[in-house]
Design a protein around this motif. Structure first.
Motif, PDB file in Angstrom:
ATOM      1  N   VAL A  34       0.598  -1.154   0.300  1.00 51.64           N
ATOM      2  CA  VAL A  34      -0.074   0.158   0.416  1.00 51.64           C
ATOM      3  C   VAL A  34       0.615   1.730   0.367  1.00 51.64           C
ATOM      4  O   VAL A  34       1.993   1.950   0.589  1.00 51.64           O
ATOM      5  N   THR A  35       0.655   2.179  -0.559  1.00 50.07           N
ATOM      6  CA  THR A  35       1.445   3.446  -1.204  1.00 50.07           C
ATOM      7  C   THR A  35       0.786   4.198   0.291  1.00 50.07           C
ATOM      8  O   THR A  35      -0.279   3.853   0.338  1.00 50.07           O
ATOM      9  N   SER A  36       1.953   5.241   0.456  1.00 45.34           N
ATOM     10  CA  SER A  36       1.632   5.956   1.828  1.00 45.34           C
ATOM     11  C   SER A  36       2.419   6.840   2.001  1.00 45.34           C
ATOM     12  O   SER A  36       3.315   6.939   0.887  1.00 45.34           O
ATOM     13  N   ASN A  37       2.095   8.104   2.887  1.00 41.70           N
ATOM     14  CA  ASN A  37       2.820   9.767   2.420  1.00 41.70           C
ATOM     15  C   ASN A  37       3.258   9.348   3.896  1.00 41.70           C
ATOM     16  O   ASN A  37       2.841   8.488   4.734  1.00 41.70           O
ATOM     17  N   TYR A  38       4.875  10.144   4.039  1.00 43.58           N
ATOM     18  CA  TYR A  38       5.205  10.378   5.371  1.00 43.58           C
ATOM     19  C   TYR A  38       5.431  11.825   5.983  1.00 43.58           C
ATOM     20  O   TYR A  38       5.214  11.923   5.345  1.00 43.58           O
ATOM     21  N   TYR A  39       4.806  11.639   6.852  1.00 47.37           N
ATOM     22  CA  TYR A  39       5.358  12.947   7.937  1.00 47.37           C
ATOM     23  C   TYR A  39       6.353  12.985   9.454  1.00 47.37           C
ATOM     24  O   TYR A  39       7.278  11.782   9.225  1.00 47.37           O
ATOM     25  N   TYR A  40       6.670  14.800   9.690  1.00 50.81           N
ATOM     26  CA  TYR A  40       7.009  14.171  10.844  1.00 50.81           C
ATOM     27  C   TYR A  40       6.038  15.078  12.007  1.00 50.81           C
ATOM     28  O   TYR A  40       5.782  15.748  11.736  1.00 50.81           O
ATOM     29  N   ALA A  41       7.471  14.841  12.729  1.00 48.86           N
ATOM     30  CA  ALA A  41       6.559  15.552  14.374  1.00 48.86           C
ATOM     31  C   ALA A  41       7.603  15.475  14.958  1.00 48.86           C
ATOM     32  O   ALA A  41       8.626  14.927  15.354  1.00 48.86           O
ATOM     33  N   VAL A  42       7.435  16.248  16.548  1.00 49.81           N
ATOM     34  CA  VAL A  42       8.746  17.347  17.489  1.00 49.81           C
ATOM     35  C   VAL A  42       8.289  17.541  18.061  1.00 49.81           C
ATOM     36  O   VAL A  42       7.082  17.694  19.135  1.00 49.81           O
ATOM     37  N   TYR A  43       9.081  16.285  19.383  1.00 45.80           N
ATOM     38  CA  TYR A  43       8.755  16.693  20.711  1.00 45.80           C
ATOM     39  C   TYR A  43       9.413  16.502  21.682  1.00 45.80           C
ATOM     40  O   TYR A  43      10.346  16.436  21.288  1.00 45.80           O
ATOM     41  N   ASP A  44       9.383  16.840  22.904  1.00 43.44           N
ATOM     42  CA  ASP A  44      10.223  16.909  23.856  1.00 43.44           C
ATOM     43  C   ASP A  44      10.603  15.281  24.737  1.00 43.44           C
ATOM     44  O   ASP A  44      11.087  15.541  25.292  1.00 43.44           O
ATOM     45  N   ASN A  45       9.389  14.851  25.048  1.00 38.24           N
ATOM     46  CA  ASN A  45       9.604  13.797  25.590  1.00 38.24           C
ATOM     47  C   ASN A  45       8.354  12.683  24.787  1.00 38.24           C
ATOM     48  O   ASN A  45       7.089  13.674  24.612  1.00 38.24           O
ATOM     49  N   ILE A  46       8.390  11.824  24.382  1.00 36.59           N
ATOM     50  CA  ILE A  46       7.568  10.935  23.361  1.00 36.59           C
ATOM     51  C   ILE A  46       6.911  10.049  24.577  1.00 36.59           C
ATOM     52  O   ILE A  46       6.458   8.756  24.279  1.00 36.59           O
ATOM     53  N   ASP A  47       7.865   9.819  25.902  1.00 36.07           N
ATOM     54  CA  ASP A  47       6.783   9.162  26.992  1.00 36.07           C
ATOM     55  C   ASP A  47       6.452   7.312  26.505  1.00 36.07           C
ATOM     56  O   ASP A  47       5.733   7.118  27.269  1.00 36.07           O
ATOM     57  N   GLY A  48       7.797   6.943  25.949  1.00 36.12           N
ATOM     58  CA  GLY A  48       7.604   5.700  25.869  1.00 36.12           C
ATOM     59  C   GLY A  48       6.487   5.118  24.306  1.00 36.12           C
ATOM     60  O   GLY A  48       7.276   3.663  24.288  1.00 36.12           O
ATOM     61  N   LEU A  49       6.763   6.285  24.267  1.00 36.57           N
ATOM     62  CA  LEU A  49       6.701   5.400  22.017  1.00 36.57           C
ATOM     63  C   LEU A  49       7.784   4.601  21.067  1.00 36.57           C
ATOM     64  O   LEU A  49       8.602   5.131  21.585  1.00 36.57           O
ATOM     65  N   GLU A  50       7.218   3.615  20.896  1.00 33.92           N
ATOM     66  CA  GLU A  50       7.878   2.652  20.506  1.00 33.92           C
ATOM     67  C   GLU A  50       7.986   2.866  18.892  1.00 33.92           C
ATOM     68  O   GLU A  50       6.680   3.485  17.876  1.00 33.92           O
TER      69      GLU A  50
END
Length: 309
Positions: A34-50
Motif C-alpha cells: 500500500v502506498t503512503s505518505n510520510y510526515y514528521y513530528a517533534v517532541y520534548d518527550n515521547i513518553d515511551g513511544l516505540e
C-alpha cells in the motif's frame, strides 16, 4: 519452454526472499504493497513511544510510526517519522498527539486534524503534543495528598508527644473499644445478612411490579387527573349551597307536617279521615252483601218493558 531445475530453484528463492522482506516489514507495521505518505513530528518527550506503534485517526488505524531519532540541531528533542495512507489528507496546523494505547502499557499516535483548507505536503512536520497518561495523572493528583499526609503525620507526632503514659493507655483503651464495637457491628451484619438479602429481594420484586404495571399506573393517574380536573371545573360550592337550601326547606315542611299544618299535616295528624274511610268501607261491604242477598230490590226486569209509574 521447459524450465531447468536451476531456474526453478532461482525463482523459488527470489519469491521466498520477497516474502521474507514483506513479512519483516509487516511485523514492523509497514505495508510495502500500500502506498503512503510520510510526515514528521517533534517532541520534548515521547513518553515511551516505540517504532511500529500505530497511527490512529478517529479510532481507525491509518499509519504506523517508522523511525524515532534525536533532532540533529536540538539534541534534547526527539523527531519521529510516521507514514499515513496516501488517501488521508492532513490539513495545516494539525496535531500529532502521543497518548496511552490502553490502561496497562503501550503508546500510539493520534492525529487531530485542524479546520484549515491548506493541505500539508509529503515530508512536512506536524505539531507534536503528549497527552498525560494515567500514571502521570495519578502522580500529579497523589503528590498533594502525599504532602498533606506528611504534614498530618507531623501534627500527630506533635500531639502524641504531649500525652503521658496514662493518657496514651486511655487512648489505647478507647481504640480497643472502637475496634470491639466495629467487630460487633460486623457480626450483627453477618447474622442479619439473610434478612437483608430478603429485604433487598422484596424491594427488587416491588420495583419489577411497578415497572411491569407502569402502563396501568399511568392510566390510573390519568383517570385521577381527569376526575380532579372535572371537580375543579364543577361549581361544587353552588351545588352544596343549593343542597343545604333544599334540606332546610325539607326540614321546614317536615316541621309543618308534624305540627298538623296544611292538608298533608291534617291527613297525617288527624284520624277523622281514617275513621270516615273505615265507616265508608263498612257501608259498602253491607251494600254488597244486601245486593247479593236481595238483587230484586235493585234490579227490575220485564219482557214487556217497564211500566210508567
Amino acid at each position: 519452454m521447459k524450465l531447468t531445475k536451476e531456474t526453478k530453484i532461482g525463482i523459488t528463492a527470489v519469491i521466498a526472499f520477497a516474502l521474507l522482506i514483506w513479512g519483516l516489514n509487516f511485523l514492523k507495521g509497514k505495508n510495502i504493497i500500500v502506498t503512503s505518505n510520510y510526515y514528521y513530528a517533534v517532541y520534548d518527550n515521547i513518553d515511551g513511544l516505540e517504532a511500529a506503534s500505530p497511527v490512529m485517526l478517529s479510532g481507525f488505524k491509518v499509519g504506523v510510526v517508522e523511525t524515532i531519532k534525536f533532532h540533529k540541531k536540538q539534541r534534547s528533542r526527539i523527531v519521529i517519522r510516521f507514514s499515513v495512507d496516501k488517501e488521508i489528507k492532513i490539513p495545516k496546523n494539525s496535531k500529532s498527539v502521543i497518548e496511552p494505547a490502553n490502561l496497562i502499557a503501550g503508546k500510539l499516535v493520534t492525529l487531530e486534524l485542524s479546520d484549515s483548507q491548506e493541505i500539508l505536503s509529503k515530508g512536512d512536520t506536524l505539531i507534536g503534543f503528549v497527552k498525560p497518561g494515567l500514571e502521570s495523572q495519578l502522580s500529579d493528583q497523589l503528590l498533594p495528598i502525599k504532602e498533606k499526609a506528611e504534614r498530618l503525620i507531623e501534627s500527630l507526632d506533635s500531639v502524641l508527644s504531649i500525652f503521658d503514659a496514662e493518657r496514651r493507655q486511655g487512648l489505647q483503651n478507647s481504640l480497643d473499644n472502637l475496634e470491639n464495637i466495629t467487630n460487633d457491628v460486623s457480626g450483627l451484619v453477618a447474622e442479619e445478612k439473610v434478612k437483608l438479602s430478603k429485604i433487598l429481594s422484596n424491594f427488587e420484586s416491588i420495583s419489577a411490579n411497578l415497572k411491569n404495571n407502569n402502563e396501568k399506573i399511568t392510566t390510573v393517574l390519568t383517570n385521577f387527573s381527569s376526575i380532579s380536573d372535572s371537580l375543579a371545573k364543577a361549581n361544587i360550592k353552588s351545588t352544596i349551597l343549593n343542597a343545604n337550601k333544599t334540606l332546610a326547606e325539607l326540614g321546614e315542611i317536615s316541621g309543618k307536617i308534624n305540627n298538623g299544618e296544611g292538608t298533608i299535616g291534617l291527613l297525617i295528624n288527624n284520624d277523622s279521615l281514617y275513621v270516615n274511610l273505615n265507616k265508608l268501607a263498612a257501608d259498602l261491604d253491607k251494600l254488597v252483601i244486601d245486593l247479593n242477598e236481595h238483587p230484586k230490590r235493585y234490579v227490575h226486569f220485564s219482557l214487556f218493558g217497564k211500566k210508567d209509574k
